[in-house]
Design a protein around this motif. Structure first.
Motif, PDB file in Angstrom:
ATOM      1  N   UNK A 101       0.801  -1.218   0.000  1.00  0.00           N
ATOM      2  CA  UNK A 101       0.000   0.000   0.000  1.00  0.00           C
ATOM      3  C   UNK A 101       0.837   1.272   0.000  1.00  0.00           C
ATOM      4  N   UNK A 102       2.159   1.153   0.179  1.00  0.00           N
ATOM      5  CA  UNK A 102       3.039   2.310  -0.005  1.00  0.00           C
ATOM      6  C   UNK A 102       4.176   1.942  -0.953  1.00  0.00           C
ATOM      7  N   UNK A 103       3.983   0.889  -1.738  1.00  0.00           N
ATOM      8  CA  UNK A 103       5.041   0.382  -2.591  1.00  0.00           C
ATOM      9  C   UNK A 103       5.551   1.401  -3.593  1.00  0.00           C
ATOM     10  N   UNK A 104       6.859   1.399  -3.887  1.00  0.00           N
ATOM     11  CA  UNK A 104       7.440   2.359  -4.822  1.00  0.00           C
ATOM     12  C   UNK A 104       7.102   2.021  -6.268  1.00  0.00           C
ATOM     13  N   UNK A 105       7.104   3.043  -7.117  1.00  0.00           N
ATOM     14  CA  UNK A 105       6.740   2.855  -8.519  1.00  0.00           C
ATOM     15  C   UNK A 105       7.826   3.333  -9.485  1.00  0.00           C
ATOM     16  N   UNK A 106       9.010   3.632  -8.961  1.00  0.00           N
ATOM     17  CA  UNK A 106      10.127   3.982  -9.845  1.00  0.00           C
ATOM     18  C   UNK A 106      11.426   3.488  -9.205  1.00  0.00           C
ATOM     19  N   UNK A 107      12.484   3.373  -9.982  1.00  0.00           N
ATOM     20  CA  UNK A 107      13.718   2.783  -9.440  1.00  0.00           C
ATOM     21  C   UNK A 107      14.350   3.596  -8.329  1.00  0.00           C
ATOM     22  N   UNK A 108      14.260   4.925  -8.377  1.00  0.00           N
ATOM     23  CA  UNK A 108      14.868   5.745  -7.333  1.00  0.00           C
ATOM     24  C   UNK A 108      14.182   5.521  -5.987  1.00  0.00           C
ATOM     25  N   UNK A 109      12.841   5.505  -5.992  1.00  0.00           N
ATOM     26  CA  UNK A 109      12.130   5.301  -4.726  1.00  0.00           C
ATOM     27  C   UNK A 109      12.340   3.891  -4.199  1.00  0.00           C
TER      28      UNK A 109
END
Length: 325
Positions: A183-191
């Protein structure tokens, strides 16, 4: 480990489509993840939303019947929704099968008095609001750890960093692992890389990320991914069974999570939801069998970590600052 001499996995419908001139483009070796679990495996399995000892017993019964290997069991309602006796029973049952047990920390923002989570924007979502919520999450972690739980689920970056600091200072055992919530998962490589550096040992990513996104993440981080192959409706309800082999190829090391769409939510779980929780626990295991059968039919079922494996191997972390600085 994957046998290098074994034939390449068959892609879905490959031969039949080729006869019609509809063969898929060749896979690029450059898209494949260069990483693996420290045991050499590429993937592990997880049954989520196992909310108590009775649900756990149903999962084990069904996994025995359907021959579904399990590396990790996770729970979503939270440590504070279980008694000490219930936690101990789950810890002992998982230990008897050498399966990792992961319990959620809290409180979480969607259940407290904050009004912003009930707006259309969702506010800060599951994150811990204020010092007291942070303290409650730490209390959950310490209590669960004292009862033998070695994996903790978190839904807040500050909670993650705090628990990582406690692990580094020996307040939590050094072999405790932290898993970031979908539910707070990252959606780009930096995050994604930031979560790893904050102390995450595995990171749930949203199930709607493209295959290219998997490859992009793997160019900057080797922290294990957690992925719902079938996502609950509140996470989109996506079903990606036919992509499982390619998701492993690009995303390894990867936990295959067997979720369930078109099913009522059960958080926070209580006796009023007993029958739903038990039936959905059984069906999650069956969904796992479907995914494993599909991988087997395509010759892509190699590379599973040995049962009992749980640690992620060396990961990159931000340095902890000295309190006096």
């Amino acid at each position: 480990m994957t046998d290098a001499s074994a034939p390449a996995p068959r892609r879905p419908g490959e031969q039949a489509l080729a006869t019609l001139g509809l063969a898929a483009p060749a896979l690029s070796p450059a898209d494949a993840s260069p990483h693996a679990f420290p045991d050499g495996g590429l993937w592990r399995t997880e049954i989520p939303s196992v909310e108590g000892p009775e649900c756990l017993a149903e999962v084990f019964k069904e996994s025995d019947r359907l021959d579904v290997p399990i590396h990790r069991i996770s729970q979503g309602s939270g440590v504070w929704m279980l008694t000490d006796a219930e936690i101990t029973e789950m810890v002992d049952a998982c230990a008897s099968r050498n399966i990792e047990l992961c319990l959620f920390t809290g409180p979480r923002g969607t259940w407290d008095i904050g009004g912003s989570t009930r707006t259309d924007s969702g506010g800060a979502g599951l994150r811990a609001r204020g010092h007291d919520a942070l303290a409650g999450s730490v209390e959950d972690a310490l209590r669960a750890s004292s009862l033998g739980v070695k994996c903790l689920l978190v839904a807040d970056e500050g909670v993650l960093w705090t628990l990582h600091g406690l692990r580094e200072r020996g307040v939590l055992p050094e072999d405790t692992t932290f898993k970031v919530s979908a539910l707070i998962g990252p959606v780009n490589p930096a995050s994604y890389a930031v979560f790893e550096r904050l102390g995450a040992d595995s990171v749930n990513i949203p199930s709607d990320l493209t295959l290219a996104h998997f490859t992009e993440i793997r160019r900057v981080s080797r922290a294990p991914m957690d992925l719902y192959i079938e996502a609950p409706d509140d996470l989109g309800g996506y079903v990606r069974m036919y992509e499982a082999a390619e998701l492993i190829r690009r995303g390894a090391p990867l936990y295959l999570k067997f979720g369930l769409s078109k099913s009522p939510g059960i958080y926070p779980f209580g006796a009023q939801l007993r029958e739903t929780a038990l039936s959905t626990a059984r069906e999650r295991v069956r969904r796992g069998r479907l995914v494993l059968d599909l991988l087997g039919r395509h010759g892509a079922d190699g590379g599973m970590s040995p049962l009992g494996s749980r640690l992620p191997g060396p990961l990159n972390r931000f340095p902890l600052t000295d309190d006096k600085d």
